[in-house]
Scaffold this motif. Structure first.
Motif, PDB file in Angstrom:
ATOM      1  N   UNK A 269      54.823  45.219  -7.821  1.00  0.00           N
ATOM      2  CA  UNK A 269      53.400  44.873  -7.854  1.00  0.00           C
ATOM      3  C   UNK A 269      53.167  43.491  -7.264  1.00  0.00           C
ATOM      4  N   UNK A 270      53.998  42.553  -7.621  1.00  0.00           N
ATOM      5  CA  UNK A 270      53.845  41.187  -7.114  1.00  0.00           C
ATOM      6  C   UNK A 270      54.121  41.091  -5.614  1.00  0.00           C
ATOM      7  N   UNK A 271      54.942  41.979  -5.111  1.00  0.00           N
ATOM      8  CA  UNK A 271      55.302  41.937  -3.692  1.00  0.00           C
ATOM      9  C   UNK A 271      54.245  42.571  -2.793  1.00  0.00           C
ATOM     10  N   UNK A 272      53.238  43.216  -3.384  1.00  0.00           N
ATOM     11  CA  UNK A 272      52.191  43.927  -2.629  1.00  0.00           C
ATOM     12  C   UNK A 272      52.773  45.118  -1.851  1.00  0.00           C
ATOM     13  N   UNK A 273      53.879  45.658  -2.352  1.00  0.00           N
ATOM     14  CA  UNK A 273      54.559  46.759  -1.669  1.00  0.00           C
ATOM     15  C   UNK A 273      53.683  48.008  -1.594  1.00  0.00           C
ATOM     16  N   UNK A 274      52.993  48.341  -2.679  1.00  0.00           N
ATOM     17  CA  UNK A 274      52.159  49.546  -2.696  1.00  0.00           C
ATOM     18  C   UNK A 274      51.005  49.425  -1.722  1.00  0.00           C
ATOM     19  N   UNK A 275      50.396  48.243  -1.660  1.00  0.00           N
ATOM     20  CA  UNK A 275      49.279  48.054  -0.733  1.00  0.00           C
ATOM     21  C   UNK A 275      49.748  48.159   0.716  1.00  0.00           C
ATOM     22  N   UNK A 276      50.954  47.658   0.968  1.00  0.00           N
ATOM     23  CA  UNK A 276      51.503  47.700   2.339  1.00  0.00           C
ATOM     24  C   UNK A 276      51.777  49.133   2.786  1.00  0.00           C
ATOM     25  N   UNK A 277      52.347  49.959   1.916  1.00  0.00           N
ATOM     26  CA  UNK A 277      52.751  51.304   2.336  1.00  0.00           C
ATOM     27  C   UNK A 277      51.569  52.248   2.492  1.00  0.00           C
ATOM     28  N   UNK A 278      50.412  51.933   1.899  1.00  0.00           N
ATOM     29  CA  UNK A 278      49.263  52.820   2.017  1.00  0.00           C
ATOM     30  C   UNK A 278      48.394  52.503   3.236  1.00  0.00           C
ATOM     31  N   UNK A 279      48.745  51.426   3.956  1.00  0.00           N
ATOM     32  CA  UNK A 279      47.979  51.086   5.152  1.00  0.00           C
ATOM     33  C   UNK A 279      48.287  52.058   6.290  1.00  0.00           C
TER      34      UNK A 279
END
Length: 279
Positions: A269-279
């Motif tokens: 969550x802190x790494x913004x991994x989920x936001x990155x992969x949904x782009x």
């Protein structure tokens, strides 16, 4: 998807559900092939928190281990409540697997289905499995509740499978996942899903997200923390009270996964991994 389809065919041909040794091997594969995707947390943390000095690494490791030990302590103090929360968090965690941005109801239904569908045809087996970790009365109540949850979750997924709202590949994976958890023994289904879908997908996405690291650094992060987790599990098993091997293995694997999932989810969550992969 190919592995799950093959397992379903073999399951009908050879009754894999009745093979206890195969189920124990599944748990071993969960450790060897599933745990490494969480081992990459060292790279996620390095990239997110810019860990350059040994004192920064020691601080991160201390926080990570403290969170994992806190989960184990909660399980030891209130195992029943812990297990219920663990199932809910697992459903939420698994719901992020597929890129279902814009389909919130389907996303939640997918996570709920992974946890609840095994109770439809394998209710008794699931009760026996849960009873290795919690009291059998609570296990029975959880399975009955899961059977109720499986109905709306299954209906939502079935609706999206027959519409044109999602792409064919997503439909195929949803179908394979549901078939796995409906028709195969819960441990076998979880092993195939966790290693072949959840962990494999995370590793592939992580390689793109962590491009700044060399291939050697990536491999080291996969291997070294995994070995540490395995050694820790062996120490806990050696020092703890002895029960039949199957019960010991199931407890160590599932409580261990729960303990590692909490800091793992936080780092992602802190790494913004989920936001990155949904782009």
């Amino acid at each position: 998807m190919l592995i799950s389809s093959l397992a379903l065919v073999l399951g009908f041909a050879f009754d894999l559900n009745a093979n206890p040794y195969g189920l124990l091997m599944t748990l071993v594969f969960v450790v060897l092939l599933g745990v490494p995707h969480g081992s990459l947390d060292v790279l996620f943390a390095s990239q997110t928190y810019d860990l350059r000095h040994i004192k920064h690494w020691l601080k991160f490791i201390a926080y990570y281990m403290a969170a994992a030990l806190a989960v184990i302590l909660v399980w030891w103090l209130v195992p029943n409540a812990f297990f219920i929360v663990f199932l809910i968090l697992s459903a939420l965690h698994f719901s992020d697997d597929l890129n279902l941005s814009g389909f919130t109801l389907l996303k939640w239904s997918d996570g709920a289905a992974i946890i609840s569908l095994p109770s439809v045809f394998f209710g008794h087996e699931l009760i026996d499995l849960y009873a290795m970790i919690i009291h059998i009365d609570i296990a029975t109540s959880i399975v009955k509740t899961s059977q109720l949850i499986s109905i709306p979750a299954g209906l939502v997924i079935a609706f999206y499978l027959v519409t044109k709202k999602i792409d064919l590949r997503t439909k195929l994976e949803l179908f394979c996942t549901c078939a796995l958890f409906l028709l195969l023994n819960p441990i076998l289904a979880f092993g195939i899903y966790f290693c072949g879908m959840h962990s494999a997908r995370h590793l592939i996405r992580s390689r793109y997200f962590l491009r700044q690291f060399t291939r050697q650094a990536f491999l080291n992060a996969l291997i070294l923390p995994t070995i540490a987790v395995i050694l820790m599990g062996l120490v806990i098993w050696w020092l703890g009270p002895k029960k039949p091997l199957e019960i010991d293995l199931i407890r160590i694997v599932f409580v261990g996964l729960a303990a590692l999932t909490v800091p793992h989810a936080w780092v992602l969550k802190q790494s913004k991994f989920q936001a990155h992969r949904t782009r």
